[in-house]
Design a protein around this motif. Sequence first.
Motif, short mmCIF file in Angstrom:
data_model
loop_
_atom_site.label_atom_id
_atom_site.label_comp_id
_atom_site.label_asym_id
_atom_site.label_seq_id
_atom_site.Cartn_x
_atom_site.Cartn_y
_atom_site.Cartn_z
N ALA A 153 80.43 42.08 29.84
CA ALA A 153 80.76 41.11 28.80
C ALA A 153 81.40 41.83 27.62
O ALA A 153 81.23 43.04 27.45
CB ALA A 153 79.52 40.35 28.34
N ASN A 196 81.62 39.19 35.34
CA ASN A 196 82.15 39.39 33.99
C ASN A 196 82.06 38.07 33.24
O ASN A 196 82.72 37.09 33.59
CB ASN A 196 83.60 39.89 34.04
CG ASN A 196 84.07 40.40 32.70
OD1 ASN A 196 83.71 39.86 31.65
ND2 ASN A 196 84.88 41.44 32.71
N ALA A 197 81.24 38.07 32.18
CA ALA A 197 81.04 36.85 31.40
C ALA A 197 82.16 36.61 30.39
O ALA A 197 82.19 35.56 29.75
CB ALA A 197 79.70 36.91 30.67
N LEU A 255 72.94 35.34 28.50
CA LEU A 255 73.75 35.15 29.69
C LEU A 255 72.84 35.04 30.92
O LEU A 255 71.79 35.68 30.98
CB LEU A 255 74.71 36.32 29.87
CG LEU A 255 75.59 36.68 28.66
CD1 LEU A 255 76.45 37.88 28.99
CD2 LEU A 255 76.43 35.50 28.24
#
Length: 337
Positions: A126, A39-40, A49
Motif C-alpha cells: 500500500a 496492492n491496496a 485494510l
Amino acid sequence: MSNRTRPVILTLLALVAAARLAAAAGAAPKVVIPAPVWNAGHVARGERLATDFVIRNEGDAVLELLEVKPACGCTVASFDAKIAPGGEGKVHAELDTTGFLGAIAKGITVLTNDPANPRLQLTIQAEVESRMRATPGYARYIYVQGHGEAPIGQTVWATDFPDLEIREVVSPYPFLTTSFREAAADERSPDTTGRQWRVITTLQPDAAIGALTRPVVIRTNHPREPEFEIPVSGFVRPLFAATPATVDFGSVALDQEKRFGVALVNFGTDPVEIQAVESSVAGITATAEEVAPGHRFALRLVLTPALAKGAVNGVIRVRTTSTRQPVFEIPVTGTVL
C-alpha cells in the motif's frame, strides 16, 4: 451420538482415510496461490485494510496450512487449515495503517505440508498517505553550537477536516523549543480554505552536539489522525573540531623524533586566527599552519627524545582569537618505552 454430529465425524474419517490412501500411493498436495501479492493502492493513514488470499490445492492429497505467521503490523484473522484435493481455501489478513506512512510491504509467511513448497510468502502492499499536510514538511538543521537561535516554520493543515485545531506540539529534545498559532494570510497554503496553523521549531544555542533524528509530534483534534509527525534532521556541530579528537600515539621508543598531524576545523561563520599552540607535556612540541584562511588548520606534533618514559596524559592547548571559545584543547595520550 446425535444426528447432527454423525455426518461431521463421518466426513473427518473419510478425509483421514483418503489422506492415508493417497500417502500409500505416493500422492502429495500441491499448493497454488493465484495472487500472492495484494496492492491496496493509495490509502489514508489510519485505514484498516483487509483481504482474502486464495489458496488452491492442485495435488491429490490433503493440503495442510501448518502455520500462518504475519509480519509486524499485520493480523491474520483466520485461515483454512486443511484444503481437500481440487479445493481451495483462504487466508484472511488485515493491516492497520495507523503506524505507517509512505510505501509499505508487509509479508505473511505460510507453512504447508506440500513437500515442493513448504514455505510460501503472501504480501500486502500500500501507499499510505497522511490526511495532514505541512509545508515544507521537515525541519533540517546544520547548526554550530553556540550560535544564535535557529527557527524553522511550518504551515500545517488537514485535507479532509477544515476545522483543524492544533492542541499541542511536542519536541523530542529539551534544546528544541516549539510554538504554534493560526497562520497569517501570507503564510497560508492555497491548497485549502480550512483553518491553517503555523508551527515554529527553534534550535537553542545550548543544543547538544550530535545528529538530530527524532520527529516533532503535533497533536490535533482531527478525528482520524490525532497525531502527526514532522521529521527533524541535521547535525549540531561544535565550534572547533579536531581529527583525530585525541592524539593516542600508542607505545613508542623515542630513539628519534616522531611526528603526528591533527586537522583542526573552525565550523563558525567568523574566521579565527591561532595565536599560540602549547603542550602541557615536556618533550612534546606543537605548531600550527593555516590551510584555509580562518577556518582550517594543520597542527604538527613532535615527540622528542626528551619525553620522559612512562605513561603520558596531557593536552595540546590551542589559543585562538575566537571570543566564544578562545582556548581549545586536544588530549594526548600514550606510553614511552
